[in-house]
Motif scaffolding. Structure first.
Motif, PDB file in Angstrom:
ATOM      1  N   GLU A  17      -9.389   2.011   6.479  1.00 45.96           N
ATOM      2  CA  GLU A  17      -9.320   3.058   7.494  1.00 45.96           C
ATOM      3  C   GLU A  17      -8.652   4.292   6.892  1.00 45.96           C
ATOM      4  OE1 GLU A  17      -9.999   3.343  10.725  1.00 45.96           O
ATOM      5  OE2 GLU A  17     -10.429   1.332  11.476  1.00 45.96           O
ATOM      6  N   GLU A  18      -8.898   5.417   7.500  1.00 44.00           N
ATOM      7  CA  GLU A  18      -8.244   6.626   7.003  1.00 44.00           C
ATOM      8  C   GLU A  18      -6.760   6.582   7.331  1.00 44.00           C
ATOM      9  OE1 GLU A  18      -9.166   8.046  11.180  1.00 44.00           O
ATOM     10  OE2 GLU A  18      -9.471   6.335   9.893  1.00 44.00           O
ATOM     11  N   GLY A  19      -5.959   7.297   6.545  1.00 44.77           N
ATOM     12  CA  GLY A  19      -4.532   7.337   6.807  1.00 44.77           C
ATOM     13  C   GLY A  19      -4.219   8.372   7.869  1.00 44.77           C
ATOM     14  N   TRP A  20      -2.927   8.568   8.086  1.00 46.06           N
ATOM     15  CA  TRP A  20      -2.489   9.537   9.079  1.00 46.06           C
ATOM     16  C   TRP A  20      -1.902  10.741   8.360  1.00 46.06           C
ATOM     17  CZ3 TRP A  20      -2.747  10.801  14.033  1.00 46.06           C
ATOM     18  CH2 TRP A  20      -1.800  11.688  14.558  1.00 46.06           C
ATOM     19  N   THR A  21      -2.432  11.906   8.646  1.00 48.44           N
ATOM     20  CA  THR A  21      -1.848  13.114   8.113  1.00 48.44           C
ATOM     21  C   THR A  21      -1.016  13.743   9.223  1.00 48.44           C
ATOM     22  OG1 THR A  21      -3.811  13.417   6.773  1.00 48.44           O
ATOM     23  CG2 THR A  21      -2.317  15.283   6.954  1.00 48.44           C
ATOM     24  N   ALA A  22       0.247  13.979   8.910  1.00 47.82           N
ATOM     25  CA  ALA A  22       1.152  14.518   9.931  1.00 47.82           C
ATOM     26  C   ALA A  22       0.601  15.815  10.498  1.00 47.82           C
ATOM     27  CB  ALA A  22       2.532  14.743   9.325  1.00 47.82           C
ATOM     28  N   ASP A  23       0.740  15.972  11.784  1.00 50.93           N
ATOM     29  CA  ASP A  23       0.291  17.184  12.459  1.00 50.93           C
ATOM     30  C   ASP A  23       1.471  18.106  12.705  1.00 50.93           C
ATOM     31  OD1 ASP A  23      -2.384  17.451  12.896  1.00 50.93           O
ATOM     32  OD2 ASP A  23      -2.410  15.965  14.517  1.00 50.93           O
ATOM     33  N   VAL A  24       1.178  19.398  12.755  1.00 49.86           N
ATOM     34  CA  VAL A  24       2.208  20.355  13.147  1.00 49.86           C
ATOM     35  C   VAL A  24       1.821  20.939  14.499  1.00 49.86           C
ATOM     36  CG1 VAL A  24       3.465  22.446  12.529  1.00 49.86           C
ATOM     37  CG2 VAL A  24       2.627  20.921  10.734  1.00 49.86           C
ATOM     38  N   VAL A  25       2.714  20.811  15.454  1.00 47.54           N
ATOM     39  CA  VAL A  25       2.449  21.312  16.803  1.00 47.54           C
ATOM     40  C   VAL A  25       3.480  22.386  17.129  1.00 47.54           C
ATOM     41  CG1 VAL A  25       2.227  20.678  19.236  1.00 47.54           C
ATOM     42  CG2 VAL A  25       1.639  19.014  17.467  1.00 47.54           C
ATOM     43  N   GLU A  26       3.009  23.475  17.729  1.00 40.93           N
ATOM     44  CA  GLU A  26       3.943  24.531  18.147  1.00 40.93           C
ATOM     45  C   GLU A  26       4.257  24.382  19.626  1.00 40.93           C
ATOM     46  OE1 GLU A  26       3.073  28.628  16.668  1.00 40.93           O
ATOM     47  OE2 GLU A  26       1.379  27.619  15.703  1.00 40.93           O
ATOM     48  N   THR A  27       5.541  24.440  19.957  1.00 39.29           N
ATOM     49  CA  THR A  27       5.927  24.339  21.369  1.00 39.29           C
ATOM     50  C   THR A  27       6.975  25.392  21.716  1.00 39.29           C
ATOM     51  OG1 THR A  27       7.735  22.814  20.894  1.00 39.29           O
ATOM     52  CG2 THR A  27       5.618  21.820  21.444  1.00 39.29           C
ATOM     53  N   VAL A  28       7.045  25.692  22.986  1.00 35.91           N
ATOM     54  CA  VAL A  28       8.196  26.419  23.542  1.00 35.91           C
ATOM     55  C   VAL A  28       8.714  25.508  24.653  1.00 35.91           C
ATOM     56  CG1 VAL A  28       9.026  28.545  24.598  1.00 35.91           C
ATOM     57  CG2 VAL A  28       7.061  28.607  23.045  1.00 35.91           C
ATOM     58  N   GLU A  59       0.833  -1.197   0.000  1.00 34.29           N
ATOM     59  CA  GLU A  59       0.000   0.000   0.000  1.00 34.29           C
ATOM     60  C   GLU A  59       0.865   1.243   0.000  1.00 34.29           C
ATOM     61  OE1 GLU A  59      -1.171   0.661   4.215  1.00 34.29           O
ATOM     62  OE2 GLU A  59      -1.437  -1.507   4.082  1.00 34.29           O
ATOM     63  N   LYS A  60       0.570   2.154  -0.858  1.00 38.95           N
ATOM     64  CA  LYS A  60       1.427   3.319  -0.999  1.00 38.95           C
ATOM     65  C   LYS A  60       0.678   4.614  -0.696  1.00 38.95           C
ATOM     66  CE  LYS A  60       5.206   1.367  -2.482  1.00 38.95           C
ATOM     67  NZ  LYS A  60       6.347   1.292  -1.601  1.00 38.95           N
ATOM     68  N   ASN A  61      -0.573   4.525  -0.436  1.00 41.99           N
ATOM     69  CA  ASN A  61      -1.313   5.774  -0.333  1.00 41.99           C
ATOM     70  C   ASN A  61      -1.746   6.089   1.078  1.00 41.99           C
ATOM     71  OD1 ASN A  61      -3.065   3.760  -0.035  1.00 41.99           O
ATOM     72  ND2 ASN A  61      -4.423   4.314  -1.726  1.00 41.99           N
ATOM     73  N   GLY A  62      -1.122   5.443   2.043  1.00 37.85           N
ATOM     74  CA  GLY A  62      -1.408   5.804   3.416  1.00 37.85           C
ATOM     75  C   GLY A  62      -2.692   5.237   3.950  1.00 37.85           C
ATOM     76  N   GLU A  63      -3.357   4.394   3.191  1.00 35.83           N
ATOM     77  CA  GLU A  63      -4.567   3.778   3.690  1.00 35.83           C
ATOM     78  C   GLU A  63      -4.221   2.755   4.759  1.00 35.83           C
ATOM     79  OE1 GLU A  63      -8.026   4.056   2.612  1.00 35.83           O
ATOM     80  OE2 GLU A  63      -7.179   5.964   1.982  1.00 35.83           O
TER      81      GLU A  63
END
Lengths: 361, 139
Positions: free
Chosen positions: A256-267, A247-251
């Motif tokens: 099931e749905e794939g995972w989309t990377a999240d962007v988190v802001e931290t200090v 599988e190449k499309n993240g399924e």
């Protein structure tokens, strides 16, 4: 080390003896005689810990972030193991391992087991050693294991890939959106953290990262942006670490749905955004379990581990064969003199092995 | 270093303990140890004895070098030694003290289990040589 000593060490480790855990990791690092038996004995006790890999450029704030993560997990009653890898000198092999300085929040708490590792200039050996050290921490009973390394090259990328969840730290102002398109550590992140989010330029970095993620994540997003060709050849970071996957499309497993990377802001210095990051890590973990990706990843990892060990073992068998046949120099002499060539030499050396293995057919 | 054979390296913890805020010497030592091919873990400033013990135990260092310039060695070193004993790490850790230590105290520290005390002006090569010769032999 005798068999009895190994058993004793394993027993003490499983019993929660910190010194035994520390010594086990030393033996793994040094590849001391008997370390393989040690790791073998530990294997059946592993598989419970959640492994998080953290990488990013030097000075991005990895160690400080790891300190705060460990603190938060501890506050929630979980035990933490940390392996921090720092580079070694290419000239002397020495190193200064400075990640421990940042562990200010976990002072005197022995339930945070922090271990510094030097890359020791090994080619590919580092990920094996780190993976084995993770096993030791896992068997010891750590709930969360964090592997931290500088994202400088392939070696380090292999190291964080021993983790279930890969976090990539990015500093504000670390280049424009074209930098984000470059291959490397940005491809392997499941979660991106823009640390030092109180610095100017942080929101631009977040926006650049998000754009990059959407380019590789959602094919329809490309249509909206009006860009071309972005869909082909891109893989979801979560899948990219296992080229064997069909599988190449993240399924996920069953639609099931794939995972989309999240962007988190931290200090990291103040602890801002740490709770959100921990939540995102938990979400990714949940996704891995639900979609069956966790099992797949583990399987891929074990297959890779077996292959690595086989390469090492056959390699050293063949090294001794070379010595028995008069040493590498004599083969090189023959090749230089054009009496033979490298391919023929390799064929000759592997021949006994081939006969043995193919013999039964 | 080859990938398969012995990958052993001497691991050292360079520790600053107590309220002493001078770490130039510790940095110089850390750098010199690194250049000698050792793996150096630097504790950072103002560490409590407990922290040093925690680090020495977890990192499984061969050598613990304690730098004290404040004169508080008689208070701090015994705490570190006791902590190491508690975790079974005293026997096979080479303990060194660097700093300004009067001769009478040197004797006491050595009785306590400190292998050597290095005062100001000790040539770096001597310290490195001492570590090479005395680092515990661990199979």
């Amino acid at each position: 080390m005798s068999r009895a000593e190994e058993t004793d060490l394993v027993d003490r480790l499983l019993d929660g003896d910190h010194r035994a855990l520390a010594r086990t990791i030393t033996k793994i690092e040094n590849r001391s005689p008997g370390y393989r038996e040690l790791v073998s004995a530990l294997h059946e006790h592993t598989g419970e810990a959640e492994v998080i890999g953290i990488t990013g450029s030097p000075g991005a704030g990895k160690s400080t972030l790891v300190d705060k993560l460990a603190k938060t997990y501890r506050d929630r009653g979980e035990t933490v193991g940390i392996i921090a890898v720092d580079p070694s000198s290419p000239y002397t092999g020495g190193s200064v391992l400075g990640d421990r300085i940042r562990m200010a929040s976990n002072v005197g708490d022995m339930d945070v087991f922090f271990r510094s590792m030097s890359a020791r200039g090994t080619l590919g050996g580092l990920s094996t050693a780190t993976g084995d050290a993770v096993k030791a921490l896992d068997a010891f009973g750590k709930d969360k294991i964090i592997v931290e390394t500088v994202g400088a090259g392939q070696n380090e990328i292999d190291v964080v890939r021993t983790a279930d969840t890969v976090v990539v730290l990015v500093q504000p102002g670390s280049g424009d959106d074209v930098q984000m398109l470059k291959a490397g550590i940005l491809e392997i992140g499941d979660v991106f953290v823009v640390n030092k989010a109180d610095m100017s330029g942080a929101s631009k970095t977040v926006a650049d990262l998000e754009e990059m993620i959407h380019l590789q994540g959602d094919p329809t997003a490309n249509l909206d942006l009006g860009h071309h060709g972005a869909g082909g050849g891109f893989e979801k970071p979560d899948v990219a670490d296992s080229p064997d996957e069909s599988e190449k499309n993240g399924e996920g497993g069953d639609g099931e749905e794939g995972w989309t990377a999240d962007v988190v802001e931290t200090v990291a210095t103040s602890g801002d955004g740490i709770d959100e990051l921990i939540e995102t890590l938990a979400e990714h973990r949940e996704y891995l379990e639900r979609s069956g990706r966790l099992t797949e990843k583990a399987r891929t990892r074990y297959a890779e581990e077996i292959r690595t060990l086989l390469r090492e073992d056959t390699g050293s068998l063949l090294e001794s064969e070379i010595d028995r046949r008069g040493g590498m120099e004599s083969f090189v002499d023959a090749v230089v003199a054009r009496k033979t060539d490298p391919y023929t030499v390799a064929d000759e050396l592997v021949e006994p092995l081939r006969e043995c293995l193919d013999g039964d057919d | 270093m080859s990938a398969d054979a012995d990958q052993r390296a001497i691991r050292c913890l360079v520790a600053k303990v107590g309220l002493d805020g001078h770490d130039r010497g510790a940095h110089v030592i850390a750098r010199a140890f690194r250049d000698a091919g050792f793996e150096v873990i630097y504790s950072g400033l103002h560490r409590a004895p407990d922290e040093i013990v925690q680090a020495a135990v977890q990192e499984d260092v061969d050598v613990l070098g304690i730098s004290i310039l404040s004169g508080a060695h008689n208070t701090l070193v015994p705490k570190v030694v006791d902590g190491l004993k508690e975790y079974g790490a005293f026997e096979d850790t080479l303990i060194l003290v660097g700093g300004i230590v009067p001769d009478d105290d040197k004797k006491k520290l050595k009785e306590m289990g400190v292998a050597e005390v290095f005062g100001p002006g000790t040539p770096m090569a001597d310290t490195i040589e001492f570590v090479r010769n005395n680092a515990p032999d661990r199979a």
